[in-house]
Design a protein around this motif. Structure first.
Motif, mmCIF file in Angstrom:
data_model
loop_
_atom_site.group_PDB
_atom_site.id
_atom_site.type_symbol
_atom_site.label_atom_id
_atom_site.label_comp_id
_atom_site.label_asym_id
_atom_site.label_seq_id
_atom_site.Cartn_x
_atom_site.Cartn_y
_atom_site.Cartn_z
ATOM 1 N N VAL A 150 -10.279 -10.542 3.151
ATOM 2 C CA VAL A 150 -10.194 -10.531 1.688
ATOM 3 C C VAL A 150 -10.242 -9.096 1.165
ATOM 4 O O VAL A 150 -9.502 -8.725 0.243
ATOM 5 C CB VAL A 150 -11.320 -11.370 1.061
ATOM 6 N N GLU A 151 -11.084 -8.277 1.754
ATOM 7 C CA GLU A 151 -11.167 -6.879 1.350
ATOM 8 C C GLU A 151 -9.861 -6.144 1.631
ATOM 9 O O GLU A 151 -9.466 -5.246 0.874
ATOM 10 C CB GLU A 151 -12.329 -6.199 2.067
ATOM 11 N N THR A 152 -9.162 -6.526 2.701
ATOM 12 C CA THR A 152 -7.856 -5.940 2.984
ATOM 13 C C THR A 152 -6.877 -6.246 1.855
ATOM 14 O O THR A 152 -6.116 -5.365 1.411
ATOM 15 C CB THR A 152 -7.305 -6.472 4.320
ATOM 16 N N LEU A 153 -6.889 -7.479 1.367
ATOM 17 C CA LEU A 153 -6.034 -7.831 0.238
ATOM 18 C C LEU A 153 -6.398 -7.021 -1.000
ATOM 19 O O LEU A 153 -5.525 -6.470 -1.686
ATOM 20 C CB LEU A 153 -6.154 -9.323 -0.077
ATOM 21 N N LEU A 154 -7.678 -6.941 -1.292
ATOM 22 C CA LEU A 154 -8.126 -6.223 -2.482
ATOM 23 C C LEU A 154 -7.725 -4.756 -2.442
ATOM 24 O O LEU A 154 -7.368 -4.164 -3.474
ATOM 25 C CB LEU A 154 -9.648 -6.344 -2.616
ATOM 26 N N ALA A 155 -7.782 -4.155 -1.270
ATOM 27 C CA ALA A 155 -7.508 -2.719 -1.142
ATOM 28 C C ALA A 155 -6.024 -2.403 -1.050
ATOM 29 O O ALA A 155 -5.634 -1.241 -1.233
ATOM 30 C CB ALA A 155 -8.227 -2.168 0.085
ATOM 31 N N VAL A 179 -6.449 -10.347 -7.055
ATOM 32 C CA VAL A 179 -6.917 -11.214 -5.978
ATOM 33 C C VAL A 179 -8.006 -12.101 -6.571
ATOM 34 O O VAL A 179 -9.055 -11.609 -7.005
ATOM 35 C CB VAL A 179 -7.459 -10.418 -4.781
ATOM 36 N N VAL A 180 -7.745 -13.409 -6.631
ATOM 37 C CA VAL A 180 -8.675 -14.363 -7.232
ATOM 38 C C VAL A 180 -9.419 -15.073 -6.111
ATOM 39 O O VAL A 180 -8.816 -15.802 -5.318
ATOM 40 C CB VAL A 180 -7.929 -15.383 -8.107
ATOM 41 N N SER A 237 0.849 -1.184 0.000
ATOM 42 C CA SER A 237 0.000 0.000 0.000
ATOM 43 C C SER A 237 0.883 1.231 0.000
ATOM 44 O O SER A 237 2.053 1.167 0.359
ATOM 45 C CB SER A 237 -0.914 0.037 1.234
ATOM 46 N N ASP A 238 0.324 2.367 -0.427
ATOM 47 C CA ASP A 238 1.127 3.579 -0.384
ATOM 48 C C ASP A 238 1.035 4.220 0.994
ATOM 49 O O ASP A 238 0.347 3.738 1.886
ATOM 50 C CB ASP A 238 0.705 4.555 -1.490
ATOM 51 N N LYS A 239 1.761 5.309 1.184
ATOM 52 C CA LYS A 239 1.862 5.920 2.506
ATOM 53 C C LYS A 239 0.518 6.425 3.016
ATOM 54 O O LYS A 239 0.311 6.564 4.212
ATOM 55 C CB LYS A 239 2.873 7.069 2.461
ATOM 56 N N ASN A 240 -0.390 6.716 2.118
ATOM 57 C CA ASN A 240 -1.699 7.224 2.515
ATOM 58 C C ASN A 240 -2.726 6.112 2.709
ATOM 59 O O ASN A 240 -3.885 6.369 2.990
ATOM 60 C CB ASN A 240 -2.218 8.211 1.465
ATOM 61 N N GLY A 241 -2.290 4.874 2.534
ATOM 62 C CA GLY A 241 -3.204 3.747 2.700
ATOM 63 C C GLY A 241 -4.096 3.517 1.507
ATOM 64 O O GLY A 241 -5.045 2.745 1.569
ATOM 65 N N ASN A 242 -3.817 4.174 0.371
ATOM 66 C CA ASN A 242 -4.633 3.990 -0.825
ATOM 67 C C ASN A 242 -4.195 2.734 -1.563
ATOM 68 O O ASN A 242 -3.044 2.308 -1.485
ATOM 69 C CB ASN A 242 -4.500 5.198 -1.755
ATOM 70 N N SER A 243 -5.127 2.143 -2.288
ATOM 71 C CA SER A 243 -4.813 0.930 -3.034
ATOM 72 C C SER A 243 -3.747 1.217 -4.076
ATOM 73 O O SER A 243 -3.836 2.193 -4.823
ATOM 74 C CB SER A 243 -6.074 0.395 -3.717
ATOM 75 N N PRO A 244 -2.722 0.357 -4.163
ATOM 76 C CA PRO A 244 -1.679 0.559 -5.165
ATOM 77 C C PRO A 244 -2.059 0.043 -6.547
ATOM 78 O O PRO A 244 -1.297 0.200 -7.490
ATOM 79 C CB PRO A 244 -0.513 -0.248 -4.588
ATOM 80 N N PHE A 245 -3.235 -0.605 -6.674
ATOM 81 C CA PHE A 245 -3.635 -1.144 -7.972
ATOM 82 C C PHE A 245 -3.906 -0.012 -8.947
ATOM 83 O O PHE A 245 -4.720 0.869 -8.694
ATOM 84 C CB PHE A 245 -4.876 -2.028 -7.824
ATOM 85 N N GLY A 252 -11.026 -3.158 -9.008
ATOM 86 C CA GLY A 252 -10.610 -3.487 -10.371
ATOM 87 C C GLY A 252 -9.686 -4.673 -10.451
ATOM 88 O O GLY A 252 -9.463 -5.225 -11.542
ATOM 89 N N ASN A 253 -9.122 -5.092 -9.320
ATOM 90 C CA ASN A 253 -8.192 -6.226 -9.311
ATOM 91 C C ASN A 253 -8.837 -7.506 -8.804
ATOM 92 O O ASN A 253 -8.144 -8.473 -8.482
ATOM 93 C CB ASN A 253 -6.960 -5.894 -8.463
ATOM 94 N N LEU A 254 -10.160 -7.536 -8.748
ATOM 95 C CA LEU A 254 -10.890 -8.704 -8.249
ATOM 96 C C LEU A 254 -11.303 -9.627 -9.394
ATOM 97 O O LEU A 254 -11.852 -9.187 -10.399
ATOM 98 C CB LEU A 254 -12.141 -8.240 -7.487
ATOM 99 N N VAL A 255 -11.029 -10.922 -9.212
ATOM 100 C CA VAL A 255 -11.546 -11.966 -10.100
ATOM 101 C C VAL A 255 -12.272 -12.979 -9.223
ATOM 102 O O VAL A 255 -11.705 -13.488 -8.252
ATOM 103 C CB VAL A 255 -10.424 -12.674 -10.882
ATOM 104 N N VAL A 256 -13.525 -13.257 -9.547
ATOM 105 C CA VAL A 256 -14.316 -14.230 -8.793
ATOM 106 C C VAL A 256 -14.559 -15.453 -9.669
ATOM 107 O O VAL A 256 -15.034 -15.321 -10.810
ATOM 108 C CB VAL A 256 -15.665 -13.632 -8.349
ATOM 109 N N LEU A 257 -14.223 -16.616 -9.154
ATOM 110 C CA LEU A 257 -14.475 -17.872 -9.866
ATOM 111 C C LEU A 257 -15.684 -18.574 -9.267
ATOM 112 O O LEU A 257 -15.822 -18.643 -8.044
ATOM 113 C CB LEU A 257 -13.260 -18.798 -9.772
#
Length: 366
Positions: free
Chosen positions: A183-188, A194-195, A11-19, A217-222
């Protein structure tokens, strides 16, 4: 990798998603790939005479003809799924089972011999098999003793070559759902994909992550039609993701990856959702009864909570019980050599009659 050195990838210094989109994730050769253009890609309308695809014009030696190539994008099946799932067609990929979707993700985003993925064992074995086939390094971060994500361990395992994290929820073989907030922590906080594999979501109390597609935008659901829908023999798997990711997967897949018979039978099944829902309800009832019945046996040490159509049972003698059941014509799955599953058998919830046979047979086990 040390945590302080790793933060730039988490994550970046501001806690924003790096994706920041797929630009840095996609393999360069896939960016340049010109997909095969099939006859059914070039013409998708109705006609009286098709002489463009070198098919057998006389038909098939079957009751129903399958001489014509199937729709390469399975639009009619996707229309039915869209109505059921509440997801636009452009966000749906169909494959020859979920295993094809897994393989395509590796081939699209992971450079062989360079990139890596994070797996969280015990989990579904095809993530590892596909990684090995595609020469992609695996970084295993085992689940905690209560079968949840080790977020700190995952953060430490990430580096600039980590492209994907696979999370199975409800998890196979443990049966439990993974904490949604984790899981949301990983996504953010992860710049890769994140699959989330939801093969057993129909039996779970948790809601599907497909509702979060517009947020991540980085989420894939199977998902799959193999479990609750009872179509394992047809091999129809689903991936839900951003339009950008789905376009990549459609570009990489074989032109006719889901055959016509599977498409037609899937359409018929999707029109019978009431039957499927009734089976799901009965499965959950039978799961509870099976748990109660197994608790009475002295050789059962623990039965783990399940959100799936199976239960993980810890026993005093997994190999002996397994072999005994095989001799009686009853097959369960020995998972005792899987990480964190010592002593465990995985038991699928059967019909009321099958469950009764299992419980009655186990009464004779010495």
């Amino acid at each position: 990798m040390k945590e302080e050195e790793n933060k730039q990838y988490y994550s970046d210094k501001n806690g924003n998603s790096p994706f920041r989109g797929l630009g840095g994730l996609l393999r360069e050769n896939i960016k340049r790939l010109v997909p095969y253009s099939s006859a059914r890609d070039e013409y998708q309308g109705e006609a009286s005479v098709f002489l463009d695809a070198n098919e057998n014009a006389f038909g098939s030696p079957l009751e129903q003809s399958y001489n014509r190539y199937p729709d390469p994008l399975q639009i009619e099946v996707k229309k039915s799924l869209s109505a059921i799932k509440g997801v636009p067609i452009r966000n749906i990929f169909l494959g020859n089972g979920s295993d094809e979707a897994i393989d395509i993700l590796y081939r699209s985003f992971c450079n062989p011999g360079v990139d890596n993925v994070i797996l969280v064992p015990p989990t579904y074995g095809m993530y590892q098999v596909s990684a090995n086939i595609n020469d992609v390094a695996i970084r295993n971060v085992p689940l905690t003793p209560d079968f949840q994500l080790n977020l700190e361990g995952i953060a430490e395992a990430i580096d600039k070559h980590t492209k994907m994290i696979f999370v199975c929820s409800p998890n196979n073989p443990t049966g439990n759902s993974i904490n949604r907030a984790d899981v949301e922590t990983l996504l953010a906080n992860f710049e890769g994909l994140v699959v989330v594999d939801e093969a057993y979501i129909n039996f779970s109390r948790q809601r599907s992550f497909i509702q979060e597609l517009t947020e991540y935008g980085n989420l894939v659901v199977l998902q799959t039609l193999s479990k609750a829908w009872g179509l394992a023999g047809l091999r129809v798997g689903m991936a839900f993701a951003s339009e950008e990711i789905i376009e990549v997967m459609n570009k990489v897949k074989p032109p006719y990856n889901v055959n016509e018979a599977s498409q037609q039978l899937a359409l018929q099944a999707l029109a019978n959702i009431e039957q499927v829902n009734a089976w799901i309800k009965e499965t959950l009832i039978q799961r509870d009864k099976l748990v109660l019945g197994l608790k009475d046996f002295e050789f059962v040490e623990d039965i783990y909570p399940s959100d799936a159509n199976f239960i993980l049972v810890k026993t005093t003698d997994p190999k002996g019980i397994y072999n005994f059941l095989v001799q009686q014509g009853i097959i369960v799955r020995d998972r005792s050599k899987v990480e964190l599953c010592a002593g465990c058998l995985r038991v699928t919830v059967g019909t009321p009659a099958e469950n009764e046979i299992l419980l009655n047979t186990l009464q004779d086990y010495k």
